[in-house]
Design a protein around this motif. Structure first.
Motif, short mmCIF file in Angstrom:
data_model
loop_
_atom_site.label_atom_id
_atom_site.label_comp_id
_atom_site.label_asym_id
_atom_site.label_seq_id
_atom_site.Cartn_x
_atom_site.Cartn_y
_atom_site.Cartn_z
N GLU A 134 0.85 -1.18 0.00
CA GLU A 134 0.00 0.00 0.00
C GLU A 134 0.89 1.24 0.00
O GLU A 134 1.97 1.25 0.60
N SER A 136 2.27 4.72 1.08
CA SER A 136 2.31 5.44 2.35
C SER A 136 1.90 6.90 2.18
O SER A 136 1.54 7.56 3.14
N ARG A 138 -0.30 7.96 -0.57
CA ARG A 138 -1.53 8.11 -1.35
C ARG A 138 -2.58 7.12 -0.83
O ARG A 138 -2.64 5.99 -1.31
N PRO A 139 -3.39 7.53 0.13
CA PRO A 139 -4.41 6.64 0.69
C PRO A 139 -5.33 6.10 -0.41
O PRO A 139 -5.67 6.83 -1.34
#
Length: 181
Positions: A134, A136, A138-139
């Motif tokens: 995932e 860190s 860019r949610p």
């Protein structure tokens, strides 16, 4: 019609549409390291493909365009432009892996062309999922590392490349798709 809502079918004998499936790639969560995807059908590469791609991209390399000159070179004939080969092996993966679920192509590494591709060869593409994490910063997005391989009809590797792509996580991607409707 894009974004059309299923309605009653107006053709006699055809059932009413009750379900709709939209072709898409994989969400970030669906990628599993170690999975190999075989992209089919293969693509038989023609002389016209090679000449068109080579001239469209302003690559005047005689090895792709000049049959007489190429006949005197080590392979004895024109070769398919390696950038065409790379674009084709990546392009063949789109419908299965990234159609509508990719945010951005981040870059390539370890690009190699271990054997030439010739006019009339059929190019088969495959992709191995190498890694994923995932983002860190860019949610709702994650980075997936893919290793693309192109083989000719005899199974000889003619191209390989490792590529990093930014992919949507399902919830964020579905939310984004809904915002564009």
């Amino acid at each position: 019609m894009a974004g059309a809502t299923p309605t009653a079918n107006e053709t006699p004998g055809i059932p009413e549409v009750t379900n709709e499936v939209v072709q898409r790639g994989l969400w970030f969560e669906e990628f599993e390291p170690g999975t190999r995807y075989l992209h089919r059908p293969g693509r038989t590469v023609t002389e016209a493909d090679n000449v068109l791609f080579t001239t469209l991209t302003m690559n005047t390399q005689a090895l792709h365009l000049d049959a007489a000159w190429s006949a005197g070179q080590p392979f004895g004939e024109r070769l398919v432009n390696s950038m065409f080969t790379l674009a084709t092996i990546v392009g063949a993966s789109v419908t299965q892996l990234t159609q509508g679920t990719i945010v951005a192509n981040l870059g390539f590494s370890e690009v190699a062309f271990p054997a030439p591709l010739h006019h009339g060869d059929t190019l088969y593409s495959e992709t191995i999922v190498v890694d994923k994490r995932e983002s860190s910063s860019r949610p709702g997005q994650g980075i997936v590392t893919l290793h693309h391989i192109g083989r000719n009809q005899d199974g000889v590797v003619v191209a390989k490349a490792t590529r990093n792509v930014m992919m949507w996580l399902r919830e964020a991607g579905e939310r984004q798709a809904g915002a564009g409707a």
